[in-house]
Each structure stands twice: as C-alpha cells, then as structure tokens.
Design an enzyme around this catalytic site. Structure first.
Site, PDB file in Angstrom:
ATOM      1  N   VAL A 114      34.906  46.236  44.764  1.00  0.00           N
ATOM      2  CA  VAL A 114      35.437  46.811  43.527  1.00  0.00           C
ATOM      3  C   VAL A 114      35.302  45.873  42.340  1.00  0.00           C
ATOM      4  O   VAL A 114      35.512  46.288  41.192  1.00  0.00           O
ATOM      5  CB  VAL A 114      36.918  47.219  43.707  1.00  0.00           C
ATOM      6  N   ASN A 167      44.213  50.391  45.169  1.00  0.00           N
ATOM      7  CA  ASN A 167      45.071  49.431  45.853  1.00  0.00           C
ATOM      8  C   ASN A 167      44.421  48.061  46.040  1.00  0.00           C
ATOM      9  O   ASN A 167      45.131  47.080  46.243  1.00  0.00           O
ATOM     10  CB  ASN A 167      45.476  49.984  47.227  1.00  0.00           C
ATOM     11  N   TYR A 186      47.333  36.580  38.652  1.00  0.00           N
ATOM     12  CA  TYR A 186      47.759  37.793  39.351  1.00  0.00           C
ATOM     13  C   TYR A 186      48.740  38.587  38.493  1.00  0.00           C
ATOM     14  O   TYR A 186      48.615  39.812  38.355  1.00  0.00           O
ATOM     15  CB  TYR A 186      48.407  37.389  40.676  1.00  0.00           C
ATOM     16  N   ALA A 195      49.038  38.500  35.236  1.00  0.00           N
ATOM     17  CA  ALA A 195      48.311  39.035  34.080  1.00  0.00           C
ATOM     18  C   ALA A 195      47.527  40.286  34.463  1.00  0.00           C
ATOM     19  O   ALA A 195      47.536  41.291  33.732  1.00  0.00           O
ATOM     20  CB  ALA A 195      47.368  37.972  33.518  1.00  0.00           C
TER      21      ALA A 195
END
Length: 252
Positions: free
Chosen positions: A69, A95, A160, A162
C-alpha cells in the site's frame, strides 16, 4: 435486525493477515461478506486465515492478495485485482499500518517515510482506485483505522501519531465530498489492543499501561472488529465523518 448484517457484501481489508485486520476479516466473513484480504509480509498467515474461513463458511469467499500500500502503482494493481475477484464491492477497510517507534531526535528519514508512506499515503493509494465503484453505485462504506495516538499523541511515536492524525482529517474531508452519493466514511481509533504491537511491550510497562485504563485491561482485536463491521453495515447508514475512539476509557 438480520443476523448477517454484511450478507452479500464485497469487502476489501488491507493489512488483513493478523491483529485487528484479521479480526475484521473473520467477523466480516461470519457476517455474510465475501472478503479480499490484503497482506504484505504475512503471506503464510493470510493464506491460512483464508483457508480456515472458506472451510468454516461454505459459499463465502476469502481471497488473500499481496498488497504494497506504500507504492501507488502496486496499490492500484491490488485494487484492480480485488475488484476482479469480487462479484460486487461495498466496503473498504483501510487497516494496513506499521510503526517505527523512536524518539524524534533519533528518527532517520527512512523511518519517517516508511511510517508516513504506509499509514497515511495508503489512504490515497488504496482509496482512490476503489472510490469510483462505490460512488457510481451510490452506496458503500469506507472505514479507516487510525489510533488514539493520532488523537492525543504518544511519545516515541511522532511519525505514527502524525500519520494517524492525518487519517482523521482525510476521513472528515472525504466524507463531505461523497455523502450525497450514499457512501459513508468513518474512522476507528483503537487504543491499547492485544496485538503483536502490545505483545512486544515489556511486562512491567504493560502492567503500568493497564493501570491507566479504567477496566485494567487491553482491548481485543474483536472489540475493534465489532465497531468496524457495524460502521460497514446499513445499521450505520446515517453515521459519516466520525472518528470513534475505542480505548476502554483510557482518555475520557
């Protein structure tokens, strides 16, 4: 109320091989959906989960597909393949995510970009190629997994936090763009959940963190999956643009 609120739906879940993602996949299939399970590093777990669910729920499909992703072209290929494998497409659960925890002063450019590319940029790389099918059919749901860290900040998780905060803004803006097309967009913000991430916390630190939670325990991936599947169902048709924290009252 139907016992199978996702009956006949087609769902795509990224980061679905373990933890919260795997719990969402299991619950979605149990509630009647066909699911494309995106995985990156957990191919063995993804295929085992898909096999187990296909055997437990004959007639429903759980298809594992590789998904990077963080890469726009790879994510587009994953999205196209997901649509090819589903008779219909109704639900996207974003997710996939990683952590590279360290104090900000020690963080390398590589660590920063890895976290932002996987957690935040994936909102673009995955959602964009899957958005128009939902808009054209004028129905569907997008559920984005953010984090309590994105709402309140966590020391050692600057990148993380942010990225997860960015997901909240993404959710609010996109929900307003497509609400008139019958597509909902919401975010779920888990707190401390019993996953591989919390399993790596030293025992004394884990006990201290549990003491901060009114119920004195971490949540389960299934707790989160229940909320995600609710937001993916018609029962939540009038809920959009929301970020729902599920943290056992850690922050009230």
């Amino acid at each position: 109320m139907t016992d199978l609120p996702l009956a006949g739906r087609g769902c795509v879940v990224t980061g679905g091989s373990r933890g919260i993602g795997a719990a969402v996949v299991r619950m979605a299939v149990a509630q009647g959906a066909d699911v494309v399970l995106g995985y990156h590093s957990g191919e063995k777990q993804a295929r085992a989960l898909a096999d187990d669910l296909s055997a437990a729920h004959p007639g429903r499909r759980c298809i594992p597909l590789y998904a990077d992703v963080s890469d726009t072209e790879a994510a587009a290929r994953f999205a196209a393949s997901a649509l090819d494998h589903l008779d219909r497409f109704d639900v996207l659960v974003n997710n996939a995510g990683i952590t590279r925890d360290t104090l900000f002063a020690r963080m390398t450019p590589e660590q920063w970009h890895q976290v932002i590319d996987t957690n935040l940029n994936s909102m673009y790389t995955v959602t964009r190629p899957l958005l128009m099918p939902l808009v054209k059919q004028r129905s569907g749901a997008i559920v984005n997994i953010t984090s309590s860290a994105g709402l309140h900040g966590t020391p050692g998780q600057t990148a993380y936090s942010a990225a997860k905060a960015g997901i909240v803004g993404f959710t609010k803006a996109l929900s307003k763009e497509i609400a008139a097309r019958g597509v909902t967009v919401n975010a779920v913000a888990p707190g401390l959940i019993d996953t591989d991430m919390t399993a790596a916390i030293p025992e004394d630190r884990a006990e201290f963190l549990k003491s901060l939670i009114p119920g004195q325990e971490f949540g389960s991936p299934e707790d989160v999956a229940c909320l995600v599947c609710f937001l993916a169902s018609d029962q939540a048709r009038y809920i959009t643009g929301q970020t729902i924290e599920i943290s056992g009252g850690l922050v009230v």
